[in-house]
Write a protein that holds these residues in place. Structure first.
Motif, PDB file in Angstrom:
ATOM      1  N   THR A 139       9.234  33.056   7.260  1.00 44.86           N
ATOM      2  CA  THR A 139       9.373  31.998   8.225  1.00 44.86           C
ATOM      3  C   THR A 139       9.132  30.488   7.704  1.00 44.86           C
ATOM      4  OG1 THR A 139       8.228  33.510   9.867  1.00 44.86           O
ATOM      5  CG2 THR A 139       8.141  31.136  10.351  1.00 44.86           C
ATOM      6  N   SER A 144      12.437  29.623   6.022  1.00 46.73           N
ATOM      7  CA  SER A 144      13.387  29.132   7.198  1.00 46.73           C
ATOM      8  C   SER A 144      13.167  27.913   7.722  1.00 46.73           C
ATOM      9  CB  SER A 144      13.535  30.268   8.335  1.00 46.73           C
ATOM     10  OG  SER A 144      13.712  31.644   7.649  1.00 46.73           O
ATOM     11  N   GLN A 145      11.986  27.599   7.901  1.00 46.57           N
ATOM     12  CA  GLN A 145      11.639  26.146   8.484  1.00 46.57           C
ATOM     13  C   GLN A 145      11.922  25.047   7.529  1.00 46.57           C
ATOM     14  OE1 GLN A 145      10.609  25.618  11.699  1.00 46.57           O
ATOM     15  NE2 GLN A 145      11.292  27.729  11.824  1.00 46.57           N
ATOM     16  N   LYS A 188      15.595  24.624   7.621  1.00 47.59           N
ATOM     17  CA  LYS A 188      15.921  23.881   8.769  1.00 47.59           C
ATOM     18  C   LYS A 188      15.624  22.488   8.913  1.00 47.59           C
ATOM     19  CE  LYS A 188      15.641  24.881  13.784  1.00 47.59           C
ATOM     20  NZ  LYS A 188      14.916  25.845  14.666  1.00 47.59           N
ATOM     21  N   HIS A 189      14.324  22.037   8.433  1.00 49.44           N
ATOM     22  CA  HIS A 189      13.849  20.670   8.504  1.00 49.44           C
ATOM     23  C   HIS A 189      13.958  19.967   7.157  1.00 49.44           C
ATOM     24  CE1 HIS A 189      12.293  21.634  12.619  1.00 49.44           C
ATOM     25  NE2 HIS A 189      11.837  22.756  12.346  1.00 49.44           N
ATOM     26  N   ILE A 194       8.458  20.224   4.814  1.00 49.30           N
ATOM     27  CA  ILE A 194       7.326  20.845   5.676  1.00 49.30           C
ATOM     28  C   ILE A 194       6.196  20.329   4.914  1.00 49.30           C
ATOM     29  CG2 ILE A 194       8.682  22.522   6.901  1.00 49.30           C
ATOM     30  CD1 ILE A 194       7.538  24.582   4.852  1.00 49.30           C
TER      31      ILE A 194
END
Length: 159
Positions: free
Chosen positions: A20, A23-24, A27-28, A31
């Motif tokens: 997860t 993936s984040q 995407k962003h 983090i």
């Protein structure tokens, strides 16, 4: 999967959490997490970018088996693969930020490099030195003797 930090979690929870978080990150593109988790995410995210650069069907299936979401896979194989096509590795940067208030855990940003509004500018790639032709042993030894300083002979002090 290769050896990872245990992060004080059972195996299923740990792998699910890392999937997860990778993936984040894709995407962003930035983090904030703890330093230990960020170091693990860095390894896995760099592997995913390598798969994106490879671009084959096999690589797409391997990436799809790890990351979550079709939009993430699409971004890996289009945008990130194009952005890092000339770079051989080191696609992520880890920046330590603060100490978390609740448990005093060291926190860090992990982000992709060479993008807009990044926290620190990336260094330009270092140019590779030109390759020299290998010398045969006799020529090499002759050259080393040529540049060696002359030996000083020790003379006994006169009394």
């Amino acid at each position: 999967m290769t050896k990872l930090r245990k992060l004080n979690r059972p195996t299923g929870h740990r792998i699910s959490m890392l999937r997860t978080m990778v993936s984040q990150l894709v995407k962003h593109e930035r983090i904030e997490t703890t330093v230990a988790k960020a170091k693990e995410i860095r390894r896995l995210a760099d592997n995913m970018v390598q798969l994106g650069k490879e671009g084959s069907l096999c690589a797409a299936r391997r990436a799809a088996a790890f990351v979550r979401g079709d939009d993430v896979i699409h971004k890996l194989f289009t945008e990130l693969a194009y952005r890092y096509k000339d770079r051989t590795g080191g696609y992520t940067r880890l920046l330590r930020t603060r100490i978390r208030v609740g448990d005093a855990a060291p926190m860090a940003y992990i982000e992709f490099i060479d993008r807009e509004n990044e926290l620190r500018q990336s260094k330009p790639p270092t140019p590779q030195p030109p390759q020299k032709a290998p010398l045969d042993p006799w020529t090499r030894s002759r050259l080393q003797k040529q540049f060696a300083p002359p030996k000083e002979e020790k003379s006994e002090p006169e009394i």
